[in-house]
Enzyme design. Structure first.
Site, PDB file in Angstrom:
ATOM      1  N   LYS A 192       0.853  -1.190   0.000  1.00 28.58           N
ATOM      2  CA  LYS A 192       0.000   0.000   0.000  1.00 28.58           C
ATOM      3  C   LYS A 192       0.888   1.239   0.000  1.00 28.58           C
ATOM      4  O   LYS A 192       1.315   1.724   1.042  1.00 28.58           O
ATOM      5  CB  LYS A 192      -0.915  -0.016   1.219  1.00 28.58           C
ATOM      6  CG  LYS A 192      -2.146   0.869   1.044  1.00 28.58           C
ATOM      7  CD  LYS A 192      -3.044   0.325  -0.032  1.00 28.58           C
ATOM      8  CE  LYS A 192      -4.220   1.223  -0.312  1.00 28.58           C
ATOM      9  NZ  LYS A 192      -4.976   0.783  -1.487  1.00 28.58           N
ATOM     10  N   SER A 389      -8.109  -0.268  -5.515  1.00 23.00           N
ATOM     11  CA  SER A 389      -8.399   0.054  -4.121  1.00 23.00           C
ATOM     12  C   SER A 389      -9.894   0.323  -3.964  1.00 23.00           C
ATOM     13  O   SER A 389     -10.701  -0.571  -4.161  1.00 23.00           O
ATOM     14  CB  SER A 389      -7.543   1.227  -3.651  1.00 23.00           C
ATOM     15  OG  SER A 389      -7.399   1.177  -2.245  1.00 23.00           O
TER      16      SER A 389
END
Length: 589
Positions: A192, A389
């Protein structure tokens, strides 16, 4: 008293002039609508459609009054939806014999969008019709698109930009530190990488790994397409990129077989006339993409709704972000999806997504509304340049997911960033704070100090719970064990072609493939599509946007690669603290 009457008279005159101007504009628009045939334009036999590729490419063009009055497409931007529809209609219209591409300064939102147009042109050629491309210069992405043409021509003094792909993430940690600001981070997912922009000064090993993988994959798609169309080896194309042939003598492009000839505009017209079997003095029957969209077209069969959702995912337009570009406003989208669910004329829904994510809370709201919709009718997702995402969060529950090979998707993970400006306030500005509180954590979120270890532990637990929910949504939607999802999650960004292999995506293709699948799931023999949400007409755009919309387009064009950075910094304080998104600024060039 005399001055009073002067003021009253001036006000009346002003009102009369305003009414006159609005009347003139209305008449002009009506005349323009009549002149354009109001969607029933005929096509001359032996016509050519001209694709003027210049300006900005978005999912949909934004409505702007002045270009509509003048019969021009868009208003500073070109809509991918318009481009694909015009190519399809040109293919289906027997009077259109070919497409002429005028390549200019064309800025696409992604290579996936370019790939979609390129595939549509390839399909157009399969119907037995021709495509000719011409440009004074070709950017790398525009050349990739144009290379599918039967013939590619270049100005004798022109250039072909050919350099490969590079990604240059930008890091602002030290810049923020100069102002006494530090980002406090809570995240789940080794890959991430979005917060790195604010918390690091270089790429993490995991981020470098995934960025290398996806820009290499995109480049391989470009090489494969150009190699097959121009009959040039991939090794040669790579060698020329290493040698930066952007600055080569244009004669070399002919030797390399990148173009079929060097010509000026008037000379290319002769080539087109010859292709159309016209005499040199004959007029070329031509029509623009907008005019192609206005041709006679019947909507037969049942309706499939194509709902466009692109931009950052936000909790509501009250955040004031809408003025800076399109967003996926959860409040508006959920209302729209509810209406589609209750509309008996709509038999299936294709959700067209182009988003790098945003608010995790807003993503969950849209996910829920799609689950409600899915009970009543099939839902198919068509992924554009990005559906990652939060963009993947709202996709994962669909009955079927279609992505372009170069779509950026996955990135299953969330994070929370909380700015600490206490040093700016207390040390640099000299602000003093004191405190009185009733409970141990009453001062949570204070500007006087950074979060302490206990407070961060609460946030870590909250973010981790959000990640597990996201992961579960994916597991349920894709019918995969949670452990299997965890192996491909951790915020990892995948190309569409790789996501297909790991079952995050069902099929590779464009919007047409998604629509066909939706018809199959709804068991429709005949069908047509209708786009949602409906766009503003010229009058709504004139009243709501005024001149500001065109100014924004001009600013975006002028700032180029820096536009995203500008809007990011301007709207940073408007973002929800808990985010499900890929990096704010991809900077792939």
């Amino acid at each position: 008293m005399k001055e009073f009457f002067k003021m009253v008279f001036a006000t009346m005159v002003g009102m009369l002039l305003f009414g006159l101007v609005m009347t003139i504009l209305g008449v002009m628009c009506l005349v323009g609508m009549v002149a354009s045939g109001s969607g029933t334009r005929g096509v001359e036999s032996n016509s050519v459609m001209v694709m003027n590729l210049s300006g900005l490419l978005d999912e949909r063009s934004e409505s702007s009054p002045l270009p509509q009055l003048l019969g021009q497409a868009g208003g500073g931007s070109i809509g991918l939806d318009e481009v694909l529809t015009s190519i399809r209609r040109a293919k289906e219209n027997e009077d259109v014999k070919g497409i002429y591409i005028e390549a200019g300064l064309f800025d696409a939102d992604s290579y996936a969008s370019i790939q979609a147009i390129r595939n549509a042109l390839a399909d157009f050629r399969k119907s037995g019709k021709w495509v000719i491309a011409y440009g004074d210069t070709y950017t790398q992405s525009t050349y990739y698109l144009a290379s599918v043409a039967d013939k590619v021509y270049l100005n004798p003094l022109g250039q072909i930009d050919w350099h490969g792909l590079a990604a240059e993430p930008m890091f602002l940690k030290d810049v923020l530190a100069k102002f006494g600001v530090k980002m406090q981070l809570s995240k789940v997912g080794a890959y991430k990488s979005a917060p790195e922009m604010f918390t690091a000064d270089k790429m993490s090993d995991e981020n470098r790994e995934q960025v290398t993988a996806y820009i290499t994959g995109i480049w391989q798609n470009i090489l494969k397409g150009v190699s097959e169309s121009r009959k040039i080896s991939v090794d040669s194309l790579n060698a020329w990129a290493d040698r930066l042939i952007t600055f080569d003598d244009p004669q070399n492009y002919v030797k390399y077989k990148l173009v079929d000839g060097l010509m000026y505009t008037d000379e290319v017209k002769k080539v087109v006339k010859k292709q159309m079997q016209l005499n040199e003095d004959d007029r070329i029957p031509r029509l623009s993409m907008l005019e192609m969209l206005q041709t006679k077209h019947k909507n037969e069969g049942e309706q499939i709704a194509v709902y466009y959702a692109y931009g950052d995912i936000v909790d509501g337009d009250a955040q004031g972000m809408l003025s800076q570009g399109n967003v996926i406003d959860a409040q508006s989208v959920c209302k729209d999806l509810e209406q589609l669910a209750n509309d008996d004329e709509v038999k299936a829904v294709v959700l067209r997504i182009n988003s790098g994510g945003g608010s995790a809370y807003a993503s969950e709201q849209i996910w829920h509304q799609l689950e409600v919709l899915k009970v009543k009718k099939p839902v198919v997702v068509s992924m554009g340049g990005m559906a990652a995402s939060g963009g993947y969060y709202i996709s994962c529950g669909a009955n079927w997911i279609v992505a372009e090979p170069t779509t950026l998707t996955g990135s299953i993970g969330i994070f929370g960033m909380f700015p600490d400006a206490s040093q700016l306030l207390t040390e640099k500005l000299g602000v003093k704070f004191d405190e009185v509180k009733t409970n141990k954590n009453s001062g949570f979120g204070t500007r006087a100090r950074p979060l302490n270890a206990e407070e961060m532990s609460y946030l870590d637990h909250y973010v981790d719970r959000g990640y597990k929910l996201f992961r579960q949504r994916v597991a349920d939607g894709r019918k995969l064990p949670v452990d299997s999802v965890e192996k491909i999650a951790q915020g990892h960004v995948w190309l569409g072609q790789d996501a297909h292999k790991i079952k995050l995506v069902d099929e590779l293709g464009g919007l047409d493939v998604a629509v066909k699948k939706a018809a199959e799931l709804a068991k429709l023999a005949e069908y047509h599509t209708r786009s949602y949400p409906s766009q503003k007409d010229w009058f709504e755009a004139l009243l709501s946007d005024g001149v500001s919309g065109s100014y924004l387009d001009e600013y975006r064009a002028a700032l180029g690669d820096y536009w995203q950075m500008f809007t990011l910094l301007k709207n940073m304080n408007m973002h929800n603290a808990i985010q499900a998104r890929i990096p704010y600024y991809m900077n792939i060039r």
